[in-house]
Design a protein around this motif. Structure first.
Motif: not given
Length: 565
Positions: A55-58, A160-163, A192-197
């Protein structure tokens, strides 16, 4: 599964970083690496590709910036572009660029942020002089590649930041085109904060045997409250401004971001809250960069306590003193909720995430709960009595602090004459009354009606179906609050909906989800955008290209004209 490569790492020195970087980190007050830094830096120093979910802030900016700078030549005679960092927004481009400058001050690292809205001529001159790291939004990076001023064949590392945010904004094709233009032997890093397909698809096509790292939020020990307290309140739309004011009075945040869906809603809510006595600032894509910078300066200095913002405008912002995040509407997607609440509860500090849900939005809360596997407690709004009790508590605490900490002797000249005429307790009561009345917003004496929560079945029955609108063919009049733009390119130019979404999101302040129905004919396209953003979108599209073509862009002249088929 993540590959654990951090055993025995307790300091930045244990990571094997060069002395210049260690000194910069020490001067900045960083004592030990965060979990994402401990896990990511060693494989990146080995030249591995990496996928990091955090997540952002880590601390992920340092996780990729330090290895990039570690491998730069220290003789000051570097040639060629070492790294290209792609980010979704101009604010994040500036923020990441500043981080590189701070960490690399002892190495003379040359970093350039490039993004839409900044003079391209100035960017071209800076690129000609030579830089080590470019931090760019995808659309502007592709523009420079097309002009030959950014040479991707020189790039050693692509980040790739915040992909997931970039894909949400319609940048998928731009990113893939950029990656195809870089050397096959490059190192590729994705955070990425999440890893969708679709993120997994991107990594499968462009990353080579990447290290997989997943850093979740720090869990509270058993029996203790979680770092982010999540709650929701079901309230009718007409009462939302009052409900928000009451919650802010009860919570008394040090600093808070309130997320709204549209610019118009941002401006209206900021005006309402300022009228109630809060120090609120609006932030949205219709503001210039100078205006945004001034707003953020006031928030960070403590001059303002509330930031009312759209998702797009708030992306990439990092505010240390932030204690509360408020969703004025339920986010339309679980990923958006994750990004928003990720701004609080950092570095061991507690945070609060509040969501105001209209009755019809209750089912969306359940969707978010299932996707995040976290409970969002639906609570009752504070009553007038609750609010009054909280204000009394805050007044008592402020007076107690003053009695313990302040030198009050110079106020004797006021109290002593009054004490001769009135009882000291009466004088104290009058002083407390004045302190109470001046401590915050005006008293709110109207009870807010409690709303019965609707079930998913109730909502389906009311709507008679899903009610989703097809992006490809709205037809008829634009949706409420939207206007339709004519764009002079269509199927004959191989234009697709994602091309239009990417161009608009890349060059204006809108996100992909803000764009309405898209209709594509052979020689032109029609795109619905929020009325409040129409002029900005027209101006942005006129100064850029869509699939390499300059296009006529204007408001649709005859809404009754036959729709494209």
């Amino acid at each position: 599964m993540s590959e654990n490569v951090s055993d025995g790492v307790t300091s930045f020195a244990d990571l094997g970083l060069r002395p210049e970087l260690l000194k910069a980190l020490s001067d900045l007050g960083y004592e030990e690496p965060t979990p994402i830094q401990r896990e990511a830096i060693p494989p990146l120093l080995e030249g591995r590709d990496l996928v990091g979910q955090a997540a952002t802030g880590t601390g992920k900016t340092a996780a990729f910036a330090l290895p990039i700078m570690q491998q730069l030549s220290g003789d000051g005679r570097r040639t060629g572009l070492s790294a290209l960092v792609l980010v979704p927004t101009r604010e994040l481009a500036v923020q990441v660029s500043q981080a590189f400058h701070r960490y690399g001050r002892g190495l003379g690292v040359r970093v350039l942020p490039i993004y839409g809205g900044q003079p391209i001529g100035w960017q071209m001159k800076a690129l000609e002089r030579g830089v080590d790291v470019v931090v760019a939004t995808p659309g502007r990076a592709l523009d420079h590649i097309g002009r030959g001023t950014l040479r991707p064949q020189e790039v050693e590392t692509v980040v790739l930041d915040e992909a997931d945010e970039m894909l949400d904004m319609g940048f998928a094709e731009d990113i893939e085109e950029i990656l195809r233009a870089t050397p096959d032997e490059r190192r590729t890093v994705l955070f990425s904060a999440t890893l969708p397909p679709r993120i997994k698809g991107l990594t499968g096509r462009y990353l080579r045997d990447p290290v997989q790292i997943q850093i979740g939020r720090e869990e509270a020990p058993a029996g203790e409250a979680p770092l982010v307290r999540q709650s929701a309140y079901v309230v009718a739309r007409a009462h939302k401004p009052t409900a928000l004011g009451r919650l802010l009075d009860v919570e008394a945040p040090t600093a808070a971001i309130v997320f709204c869906r549209t610019r118009e809603e941002v401006d209206q809510l900021a005006e309402t809250l300022n009228g109630r006595g809060y120090r609120a600032e609006a932030l949205h894509g219709g503001m210039s960069q100078d205006q945004r910078d001034r707003v953020m300066g006031r928030l960070r200095s403590g001059t303002a306590e509330l930031l009312i913002a759209t998702d797009v405008a708030a992306r990439g912002l990092d505010i240390d003193q932030l204690t509360h995040v408020v969703n004025y509407n339920v986010p339309s997607a679980p990923d958006s909720y994750v990004h928003r609440i990720g701004r609080v509860g950092r570095a061991g500090r507690e945070g609060v995430a509040i969501t105001l849900a209209e009755p019809r939005e209750h089912r969306m809360l359940k969707t978010i709960e299932r996707a995040t596997k976290q409970r969002i407690k639906v609570e009752k709004l504070p009553t007038v009595a609750d609010l009054r009790a909280r204000r009394f508590e805050l007044t008592r605490a402020a007076l107690q602090e003053s009695l313990l900490e302040d030198d009050l002797t110079h106020f004797l000249a006021v109290v002593e004459p009054l004490a001769e005429e009135f009882d000291v307790m009466e004088v104290a009561l009058a002083a407390v009354k004045l302190a109470y009345e001046s401590s915050g917003a005006a008293a709110d004496e109207e009870e807010i009606p409690q709303v019965a929560q609707k079930t998913e079945r109730d909502e389906r029955d009311r709507r008679g179906g899903t009610g989703r609108r097809d992006r490809r063919g709205g037809g008829g009049a634009p949706a409420q609050g939207m206007t339709r733009l004519f764009v002079g390119v269509g199927r004959s130019a191989a234009i697709r909906p994602q091309d239009l979404v990417g161009a608009i999101a890349g060059e204006s302040g809108l996100a992909g989800r803000d764009i309405g129905a898209i209709e594509i004919a052979d020689r032109f396209s029609l795109v619905e955008v929020p009325e409040s953003a129409a002029d900005e979108v027209i101006k942005a599209l006129r100064r850029t290209t869509i699939k390499g073509r300059k296009a006529t862009v204007r408001r649709e002249r005859d809404p009754a004209a036959r729709r494209p088929r």
